[in-house]
Design an enzyme around this catalytic site. Structure first.
Site, PDB file in Angstrom:
ATOM      1  N   CYS A 100       1.315  -1.452  -0.378  1.00 27.27           N
ATOM      2  CA  CYS A 100       0.312   0.032   0.098  1.00 27.27           C
ATOM      3  C   CYS A 100       0.623   1.183   0.158  1.00 27.27           C
ATOM      4  O   CYS A 100       1.985   1.250   1.042  1.00 27.27           O
ATOM      5  CB  CYS A 100      -0.751  -0.321   1.313  1.00 27.27           C
ATOM      6  SG  CYS A 100      -1.756   1.595   1.819  1.00 27.27           S
ATOM      7  N   CYS A 104      -3.226   7.483  -1.421  1.00 29.44           N
ATOM      8  CA  CYS A 104      -4.506   7.625  -2.060  1.00 29.44           C
ATOM      9  C   CYS A 104      -5.879   8.384  -1.075  1.00 29.44           C
ATOM     10  O   CYS A 104      -6.743   8.873  -1.601  1.00 29.44           O
ATOM     11  CB  CYS A 104      -5.182   6.413  -2.862  1.00 29.44           C
ATOM     12  SG  CYS A 104      -3.735   4.986  -3.798  1.00 29.44           S
ATOM     13  N   THR A 191      -4.465   5.252   7.191  1.00 28.20           N
ATOM     14  CA  THR A 191      -3.430   4.785   6.187  1.00 28.20           C
ATOM     15  C   THR A 191      -1.963   5.390   6.385  1.00 28.20           C
ATOM     16  O   THR A 191      -3.014   6.877   6.448  1.00 28.20           O
ATOM     17  CB  THR A 191      -3.569   4.329   5.026  1.00 28.20           C
ATOM     18  OG1 THR A 191      -4.949   3.399   5.496  1.00 28.20           O
ATOM     19  CG2 THR A 191      -3.120   4.033   4.198  1.00 28.20           C
ATOM     20  N   GLU A 257      -0.463   1.773   8.726  1.00 33.26           N
ATOM     21  CA  GLU A 257      -1.957   2.140   9.792  1.00 33.26           C
ATOM     22  C   GLU A 257      -1.541   2.465  11.363  1.00 33.26           C
ATOM     23  O   GLU A 257      -0.820   2.022  11.515  1.00 33.26           O
ATOM     24  CB  GLU A 257      -3.480   1.079   9.672  1.00 33.26           C
ATOM     25  CG  GLU A 257      -4.004   1.651   8.290  1.00 33.26           C
ATOM     26  CD  GLU A 257      -3.386   0.531   7.504  1.00 33.26           C
ATOM     27  OE1 GLU A 257      -2.148  -0.128   7.133  1.00 33.26           O
ATOM     28  OE2 GLU A 257      -3.494   1.361   5.957  1.00 33.26           O
ATOM     29  N   HIS A 292     -12.476   5.516  -2.697  1.00 33.42           N
ATOM     30  CA  HIS A 292     -11.366   4.980  -1.881  1.00 33.42           C
ATOM     31  C   HIS A 292     -12.032   3.649  -2.387  1.00 33.42           C
ATOM     32  O   HIS A 292     -11.188   2.367  -2.892  1.00 33.42           O
ATOM     33  CB  HIS A 292     -11.757   4.964  -0.477  1.00 33.42           C
ATOM     34  CG  HIS A 292     -10.256   4.545  -0.374  1.00 33.42           C
ATOM     35  ND1 HIS A 292      -8.484   4.911  -1.004  1.00 33.42           N
ATOM     36  CD2 HIS A 292      -9.987   3.755   0.475  1.00 33.42           C
ATOM     37  CE1 HIS A 292      -7.869   4.746  -0.108  1.00 33.42           C
ATOM     38  NE2 HIS A 292      -8.465   3.866   0.539  1.00 33.42           N
ATOM     39  N   TYR A 296      -9.307   0.556  -4.939  1.00 27.63           N
ATOM     40  CA  TYR A 296      -9.513  -0.602  -4.804  1.00 27.63           C
ATOM     41  C   TYR A 296      -9.373  -1.473  -6.212  1.00 27.63           C
ATOM     42  O   TYR A 296      -8.586  -2.879  -6.288  1.00 27.63           O
ATOM     43  CB  TYR A 296      -9.552  -1.329  -3.783  1.00 27.63           C
ATOM     44  CG  TYR A 296      -9.756  -0.998  -2.376  1.00 27.63           C
ATOM     45  CD1 TYR A 296      -8.878   0.081  -2.529  1.00 27.63           C
ATOM     46  CD2 TYR A 296      -9.783  -1.898  -0.970  1.00 27.63           C
ATOM     47  CE1 TYR A 296      -8.251   0.612  -0.769  1.00 27.63           C
ATOM     48  CE2 TYR A 296      -9.836  -2.012  -0.137  1.00 27.63           C
ATOM     49  CZ  TYR A 296      -9.211  -0.481   0.162  1.00 27.63           C
ATOM     50  OH  TYR A 296      -8.687  -0.175   1.159  1.00 27.63           O
ATOM     51  N   CYS A 299      -4.817  -0.585  -6.907  1.00 26.34           N
ATOM     52  CA  CYS A 299      -4.318  -0.572  -5.701  1.00 26.34           C
ATOM     53  C   CYS A 299      -3.896  -1.959  -6.149  1.00 26.34           C
ATOM     54  O   CYS A 299      -2.885  -2.910  -5.605  1.00 26.34           O
ATOM     55  CB  CYS A 299      -4.141   0.318  -4.780  1.00 26.34           C
ATOM     56  SG  CYS A 299      -4.762  -0.063  -2.995  1.00 26.34           S
ATOM     57  N   GLU A 447      -7.627  -6.252   4.421  1.00 24.32           N
ATOM     58  CA  GLU A 447      -7.505  -4.514   4.241  1.00 24.32           C
ATOM     59  C   GLU A 447      -8.911  -4.581   2.624  1.00 24.32           C
ATOM     60  O   GLU A 447      -9.780  -3.409   2.738  1.00 24.32           O
ATOM     61  CB  GLU A 447      -6.322  -3.601   3.133  1.00 24.32           C
ATOM     62  CG  GLU A 447      -6.940  -2.080   3.385  1.00 24.32           C
ATOM     63  CD  GLU A 447      -6.080  -0.837   2.537  1.00 24.32           C
ATOM     64  OE1 GLU A 447      -4.650  -1.571   2.153  1.00 24.32           O
ATOM     65  OE2 GLU A 447      -5.887   0.142   3.297  1.00 24.32           O
TER      66      GLU A 447
HETATM   67 FE1  SF4 Z   1      -3.314   1.788   0.265  1.00 23.63          FE
HETATM   68 FE2  SF4 Z   1      -4.979   0.853  -1.815  1.00 23.63          FE
HETATM   69 FE3  SF4 Z   1      -5.615   2.777  -0.040  1.00 23.63          FE
HETATM   70 FE4  SF4 Z   1      -4.115   3.748  -2.088  1.00 23.63          FE
HETATM   71  S1  SF4 Z   1      -6.465   3.197  -2.144  1.00 23.63           S
HETATM   72  S2  SF4 Z   1      -4.220   3.883   0.169  1.00 23.63           S
HETATM   73  S3  SF4 Z   1      -2.812   1.744  -2.367  1.00 23.63           S
HETATM   74  S4  SF4 Z   1      -4.661   0.595   0.050  1.00 23.63           S
HETATM   75 FE    FE Z   2      -7.053   1.586   2.197  1.00 23.79          FE
END
Ligand code: SF4
Ligand code: FE
Length: 483
Positions: A100, A104, A191, A257, A292, A296, A299, A447
Site C-alpha cells: 500500500c 490515495c 493509512t 496504519e 476509495h 481498490y 492498487c 484491508e
Molecule cells: Fe493503500 Fe490502496 Fe488505499 Fe491507496 S487505495 S491508500 S494503496 S489501500
Molecule cells: Fe485503504
C-alpha cells in the site's frame, strides 16, 4: 514548486515533529525507523514516478486551479479520463511496491470534500468551499501528502455517537471559539498517517441533528499540537528489526496504519470545512467511500500482479510449471485479478461531473468493485499458497541460510530445480508469505475486506443504487403484465 522529488519529500518529512508511539515507545525519528521506513519508501515512489518520463502521464496532471503540472495525487478529477488514469496509476504503483503506497486517501478525500463543500455553501451560504480551495492550492503547489481520515473507533455499534458511554469514541467538537474550534476523539486505521504532511478529517457516518457536533470536517498539519499517533502492528513486523533482507519478503516497501488521537486539538476557522451541517455528512461519507472503493480496483490489482508473478516463479523453481493444474490456477488468478481491474475501469468510465465540476465515479459500479475486492484477493491468495507449497511457512531463516555450518544443509535441502539458486526460491516464497500472511497482508487481505468500508457497507449502497423497481418494470413489460 509544484512537483517534489522523492528526496525533497523525504527531507520535508524530516522537518515534521510528529508524536508517534510504536511498540510502547515515543519514536524520535520515524523517517529512519526500520519498521516505518518501508512504508515511507512506498510513498516516495509516488513522487519518484512523477519525474519518470515513462510514467509522467499517469502520475501527473494539469491543475484546474493554476494550469501547473502537479502530482495526480493532488488533483481534482476533471473528466472520466482522469478517473481512469487514477486507477491505472494505482495499479502501476501496486506493481512497483507490492504494498500500500498510502497517498490515495488524501486524493480521495479532496475529491469528495470539493463537491460536498460546494453544495453545502450553495444551500446554506457557508464559506467552506473557498477555504477548501485555498488549502487545495497549497497542497498542489507544495506537493503535499495528505492523510484523508474518516473511520472513527465507534465504540458500541448499537448506539449513535452522542449516546456512547464515552463521547470521544466519535470525533467531535467540544468547544466553539471566536478563532476556531476544539476537537476531541480519534480516527482508527489511518493509512499513511506517519508519512503525511497534513490530515483531512471527515465524519465517519451520516449524522442526525442530535449528533451534529460529530458532523465535522477540517484540515490540520499532521504535527499540530494535540495530535498523536499510535502505530499499528503488522504480522511479522519485527522481522524488519532482525537485519537481513530475505525473511521480511519485501524488504524495501510496505504500508502502515495508525490510531490518530485528537486531544483537545485546536483548529482555526479557516481550516474548518464542516461543523454541524449534519445533513451533508452522509454525502461526504458516500463520496469518499465511493472514490476509495474505485481505488481498490487499481492498487489491489497491482499487488495482485506481483503475487501472480511470484506464484508463477514458485512453480518454475519447483519444476511444476508445466503441470496443467498449475497453468490453470495461474489462469484463474489472472482472470480474478483482471475482473477487479475491469470494475475499477468501469466505474471510472461511467463517471459524471458534480455540481462543483470535478468528476465522481459511478457509485453503483464502485461499490460492486469493492464488494468483489472483499472476495477475489482471498481466492487469489489461496491459489498462490496452493502453488507455493507448504515450504512457504516451514522454511528456515535467512540466518540459517547464511550460517557457515548449516547454511550448506539448508541450501541442499531447500533446492528446487538445479538451475535456480536456493536463495531465489526462498526469496520468492517469502514474498508470497509477505503478501498473504506477513506485513503486506494488511493491505492485500484484511484491508481488501474492511478498507474503504466493510462488505455490508457496499451491500447497502448496492441496494440503494441498484434500481430494483426499474428492473421489475422491465420484467413486467417482457412478460406482458399490465398493471
Ligand atoms: Fe493503500 Fe490502496 Fe488505499 Fe491507496 S487505495 S491508500 S494503496 S489501500
Ligand atoms: Fe485503504
Amino acid at each position: 514548486m509544484a512537483l517534489k522529488t522523492s528526496e525533497q519529500y523525504e527531507a520535508s518529512l524530516r522537518k515534521l515533529n510528529l508524536k508517534v508511539y510504536l511498540l510502547g515507545e515515543l519514536i524520535e525519528n520515524p523517517v529512519d525507523h526500520p519498521i516505518i521506513r518501508p512504508s515511507l519508501n512506498s510513498v516516495k515512489m509516488t513522487y519518484a514516478l512523477a519525474h519518470n518520463p515513462q510514467h509522467a502521464d499517469l502520475l501527473t496532471a494539469t491543475s484546474h486551479l493554476t494550469g501547473h503540472k502537479i502530482n495526480r495525487f493532488c488533483h481534482l478529477h476533471q473528466n472520466t479520463d482522469d478517473l481512469i488514469k487514477k486507477v491505472k496509476m494505482q495499479r502501476l504503483l501496486g506493481q512497483k511496491t507490492g504494498a500500500c503506497f498510502q497517498r490515495c486517501v488524501g486524493m480521495d478525500a479532496i475529491n469528495a470534500v470539493d463537491s460536498v463543500t460546494f453544495e453545502m455553501d450553495k444551500k446554506l451560504g457557508t464559506k467552506y468551499h473557498e477555504r477548501f480551495l485555498k488549502f487545495l492550492l497549497m497542497m498542489q503547489e507544495d506537493d503535499l501528502t495528505v492523510d484523508g481520515a474518516m473511520t472513527d473507533p465507534k465504540g458500541d455499534r448499537s448506539l449513535p455517537p452522542s449516546r456512547q458511554a464515552d463521547p470521544d469514541l466519535y470525533t467531535h467538537v467540544v468547544e466553539r471559539r471566536k478563532d476556531g474550534i476544539v476537537v476531541r476523539g480519534a480516527k482508527a486505521h489511518q493509512t499513511g498517517a506517519i508519512n503525511s504532511h497534513w490530515i483531512l478529517v471527515m465524519p465517519t457516518i451520516a449524522m442526525t441533528k442530535e449528533d451534529s457536533d460529530y458532523a465535522l470536517s477540517f484540515v490540520a498539519p499532521a504535527d499540530a499540537e494535540g495530535i498523536s499517533y499510535i502505530y499499528g502492528r503488522q504480522s511479522c513486523d519485527t522481522r524488519k528489526l532482525e537485519g537481513g533482507n530475505i525473511d521480511v519478503g519485501n524488504h524495501h516497501f510496505g504500508g502502515h496504519e495508525a490510531l490518530m488521537v485528537f486531544d483537545n486539538l485546536f483548529v482555526p476557522w479557516e481550516n474548518v470545512l464542516m461543523c454541524g451541517e449534519y445533513e451533508f455528512s452522509g454525502a461526504l461519507v458516500e463520496r469518499f467511500a465511493g472514490y476509495h472503493r474505485q481505488s481498490y480496483g487499481g492498487c489491489k490489482v497491482g499487488v495482485g500482479d506481483v503475487l501472480i508473478g511470484a506464484a508463477a516463479l514458485a512453480a518454475d523453481y519447483n519444476g511444476a510449471a508445466k503441470a496443467s493444474h498449475i497453468k490453470d490456477k495461474l489462469i484463474e488468478m489472472i482472470h480474478l485479478n483482471e475482473t477487479l481491474y475491469a470494475c475499477g475501469i468501469a466505474c471510472s468510465a461511467e463517471g459524471q461531473p458534480t455540481a462543483s465540476g470535478n468528476y465522481l465515479i459511478d457509485l453503483l459500479l464502485a461499490n460492486v468493485c469493492k464488494q468483489n475486492v472483499t472476495r477475489l484477493p482471498y481466492e487469489i491468495a489461496r491459489l498462490a499458497e496452493d502453488i507455493a507449497g507448504g515450504l512457504m511457512v516451514t522454511m528456515a531463516s535467512e540466518k540459517d541460510l547464511r550460517h557457515p555450518e548449516i547454511g550448506p544443509v539448508v541450501k541442499k535441502y531447500f533446492q528446487g530445480i538445479a538451475s535456480v539458486p536456493t536463495e531465489h526460491r526462498v526469496r520468492i516464497l517469502r514474498l508470497i508469505e509477505n503478501i498473504t500472511l506477513g506485513t503486506a497482508a494488511v493491505g492485500y487481505r484484511t484491508e481488501s475486506m474492511h478498507g474503504a468500508g466493510s462488505p455490508q457497507a457496499q451491500r447497502i449502497m448496492i441496494s440503494r443504487q441498484g434500481n430494483l423497481e426499474q428492473k421489475k418494470k422491465l420484467a413486467k413489460t417482457i412478460a406482458g403484465i399490465k398493471d
